[in-house]
Motif scaffolding. Structure first.
Motif, PDB file in Angstrom:
ATOM      1  N   ASP A  87       9.977   0.399  -4.888  1.00  0.00           N
ATOM      2  CA  ASP A  87       9.559   0.442  -3.489  1.00  0.00           C
ATOM      3  C   ASP A  87       8.120   0.903  -3.343  1.00  0.00           C
ATOM      4  N   GLU A  88       7.419   0.238  -2.428  1.00  0.00           N
ATOM      5  CA  GLU A  88       6.089   0.700  -2.042  1.00  0.00           C
ATOM      6  C   GLU A  88       6.151   1.293  -0.639  1.00  0.00           C
ATOM      7  N   VAL A  89       6.443   0.464   0.374  1.00  0.00           N
ATOM      8  CA  VAL A  89       6.457   0.966   1.745  1.00  0.00           C
ATOM      9  C   VAL A  89       7.258   0.005   2.622  1.00  0.00           C
ATOM     10  N   ARG A  90       7.939   0.562   3.618  1.00  0.00           N
ATOM     11  CA  ARG A  90       8.523  -0.282   4.655  1.00  0.00           C
ATOM     12  C   ARG A  90       7.415  -0.683   5.613  1.00  0.00           C
ATOM     13  N   LEU A  91       7.380  -1.946   5.970  1.00  0.00           N
ATOM     14  CA  LEU A  91       6.312  -2.434   6.824  1.00  0.00           C
ATOM     15  C   LEU A  91       6.595  -2.069   8.277  1.00  0.00           C
ATOM     16  N   PRO A  92       5.560  -1.775   9.057  1.00  0.00           N
ATOM     17  CA  PRO A  92       5.774  -1.308  10.431  1.00  0.00           C
ATOM     18  C   PRO A  92       6.400  -2.381  11.315  1.00  0.00           C
ATOM     19  N   ALA A  93       7.034  -1.948  12.390  1.00  0.00           N
ATOM     20  CA  ALA A  93       7.785  -2.836  13.274  1.00  0.00           C
ATOM     21  C   ALA A  93       6.977  -4.026  13.792  1.00  0.00           C
ATOM     22  N   GLY A 138      -1.136  -1.681  -2.689  1.00  0.00           N
ATOM     23  CA  GLY A 138      -2.054  -0.818  -3.422  1.00  0.00           C
ATOM     24  C   GLY A 138      -2.546   0.356  -2.601  1.00  0.00           C
ATOM     25  N   ASN A 139      -2.973   1.395  -3.298  1.00  0.00           N
ATOM     26  CA  ASN A 139      -3.489   2.598  -2.650  1.00  0.00           C
ATOM     27  C   ASN A 139      -5.007   2.561  -2.539  1.00  0.00           C
ATOM     28  N   GLY A 140      -5.504   3.114  -1.426  1.00  0.00           N
ATOM     29  CA  GLY A 140      -6.927   3.354  -1.284  1.00  0.00           C
ATOM     30  C   GLY A 140      -7.788   2.135  -1.112  1.00  0.00           C
ATOM     31  N   LYS A 141      -7.182   1.005  -0.747  1.00  0.00           N
ATOM     32  CA  LYS A 141      -7.946  -0.239  -0.606  1.00  0.00           C
ATOM     33  C   LYS A 141      -8.415  -0.421   0.838  1.00  0.00           C
ATOM     34  N   ALA A 176      -2.301  -1.208   8.977  1.00  0.00           N
ATOM     35  CA  ALA A 176      -1.117  -0.676   8.301  1.00  0.00           C
ATOM     36  C   ALA A 176      -1.279  -0.663   6.788  1.00  0.00           C
ATOM     37  N   TRP A 177      -2.233  -1.436   6.268  1.00  0.00           N
ATOM     38  CA  TRP A 177      -2.450  -1.533   4.825  1.00  0.00           C
ATOM     39  C   TRP A 177      -3.728  -0.815   4.383  1.00  0.00           C
ATOM     40  N   ASP A 178      -4.563  -0.438   5.343  1.00  0.00           N
ATOM     41  CA  ASP A 178      -5.871   0.134   5.021  1.00  0.00           C
ATOM     42  C   ASP A 178      -5.734   1.522   4.411  1.00  0.00           C
ATOM     43  N   HIS A 179      -6.332   1.714   3.232  1.00  0.00           N
ATOM     44  CA  HIS A 179      -6.309   2.993   2.531  1.00  0.00           C
ATOM     45  C   HIS A 179      -4.897   3.592   2.474  1.00  0.00           C
ATOM     46  N   LEU A 180      -3.975   2.764   2.059  1.00  0.00           N
ATOM     47  CA  LEU A 180      -2.586   3.190   1.910  1.00  0.00           C
ATOM     48  C   LEU A 180      -2.490   4.308   0.870  1.00  0.00           C
ATOM     49  N   HIS A 194      -2.015 -13.212  -2.474  1.00  0.00           N
ATOM     50  CA  HIS A 194      -2.190 -12.609  -1.157  1.00  0.00           C
ATOM     51  C   HIS A 194      -2.275 -11.100  -1.298  1.00  0.00           C
ATOM     52  N   THR A 195      -2.904 -10.482  -0.296  1.00  0.00           N
ATOM     53  CA  THR A 195      -3.245  -9.062  -0.341  1.00  0.00           C
ATOM     54  C   THR A 195      -2.059  -8.165  -0.669  1.00  0.00           C
ATOM     55  N   ASP A 196      -0.889  -8.468  -0.103  1.00  0.00           N
ATOM     56  CA  ASP A 196       0.271  -7.599  -0.270  1.00  0.00           C
ATOM     57  C   ASP A 196       1.095  -7.938  -1.513  1.00  0.00           C
ATOM     58  N   HIS A 197       0.512  -8.718  -2.413  1.00  0.00           N
ATOM     59  CA  HIS A 197       1.194  -9.050  -3.670  1.00  0.00           C
ATOM     60  C   HIS A 197       0.339  -8.743  -4.896  1.00  0.00           C
TER      61      HIS A 197
END
Length: 297
Positions: free
Chosen positions: A26-32, A87-90, A96-100, A127-130
């Motif tokens: 698991d990384e993160v649940r995506l926001p609603a 990814g972290n810190g990107k 929602a993905w910025d500097h995770l 893609h960014t989330d992969h």
């Protein structure tokens, strides 16, 4: 039949496919707001037509639930990771993905896949989330997170983006998460024909174009059992209710629909375990026909 273990020996959700154990990292649940943005046709009224989506895949207001995670398994002594999340810190355009900042690497290591032990990273598409955890910061630059791994992408995927007129946000993603892997000599571009490409014993890449031109799904076979990791040819189980429900970021929406119809038709009524790359828990199941559509069981 592939069987689930919602805890596994390490506390990581996992499924048995023959003698393979597939773990969800698991990384993160995506926001609603992700659901209405990503699949705008999946309105609450549409979601209500499939009561089986609740409570796991949609909330009681009809808002879709999605997640970001990877799948990890070992085959013939080879340690494999499918997709690498956000990814972290990107620096990312999506807030929602910025500097995770997540515990993804800690979870991956806790599941027995410390980054330095990973042999193969399969990227279903670029893609960014992969691709985010392809790299990590060493304080001065972005370096490969999995320094001993072969990172595999379909050649058609690479060739498309190499010739695309990318907006700055996507260029940034390539600079921090894709280019460092290529520059380190770790990127392996594979031709994936219609019948697929075997890249490891029991591991085959299947072409699933539409969302992106070179996207692949990942088929696993062991001891007569089969599983399929979707990539983004199926973002969410609501697309089983209506395969015509497309993503706002599909590059070729019509082809994406045809691919989804082909995949669902081939899986319906079989023993193949479907593992959704963005499906929230319980994440996996079997596709069954329901009238003129499908559902996940």
């Amino acid at each position: 039949m592939p069987t689930p273990s919602q805890s596994g020996a390490t506390g990581t959700p996992s499924w048995s496919v023959g003698d393979l154990t597939v773990r969800r990292i698991d990384e993160v649940r995506l926001p609603a707001p992700t659901g209405p943005w990503l699949l705008p046709g999946a309105t609450p009224e549409v979601v209500a037509q499939a009561p089986w989506l609740q409570p796991d895949f949609a909330d009681h207001d009809g808002i879709l639930r999605l997640a970001s995670h990877s799948f990890a398994f070992e085959v013939n002594g080879m340690r494999v990771l499918v997709d690498t999340g956000i990814g972290n810190g990107k620096q990312r355009a999506n807030p929602a993905w910025d500097h995770l900042d997540t515990r993804y690497l800690e979870r991956l290591t806790g599941a027995g896949f410390a980054p330095e032990t990973v042999d193969l990273v399969i990227l279903t598409h670029l893609h960014t989330d992969h691709v985010g955890w392809n790299t990590r910061s060493d304080g001065a630059s972005w370096v490969p997170t999995f320094p001993h791994a072969r990172y595999v992408s379909a050649r058609a995927e690479w060739d498309y983006w190499a010739g695309a007129d990318m907006e700055e946000a996507r260029r940034q993603m390539f600079r921090d998460s894709v280019d460092p892997v290529e520059e380190a000599g770790l990127l392996d571009l594979v031709h994936v024909p219609y019948e697929g490409a075997v890249i490891a014993p029991g591991v085959r890449l299947l072409p699933t174009p539409g969302h992106t031109p070179g996207q692949v799904a990942v088929e696993l076979r062991s001891q007569g059992e089969v599983a399929l990791i979707t990539g983004d040819c199926i973002h969410h189980p609501v697309q089983m209710l209506d395969p015509n429900l497309g993503s706002c970021v599909d590059i070729d929406p019509e082809l994406a629909v045809r691919t989804r119809q082909r995949i669902l038709g081939s899986l319906a009524g079989t023993r193949t375990l479907l593992l959704g790359s963005h499906f929230p828990p319980p994440t996996a199941g079997h596709v069954v026909a329901q009238g003129d559509s499908y559902r996940l069981v």
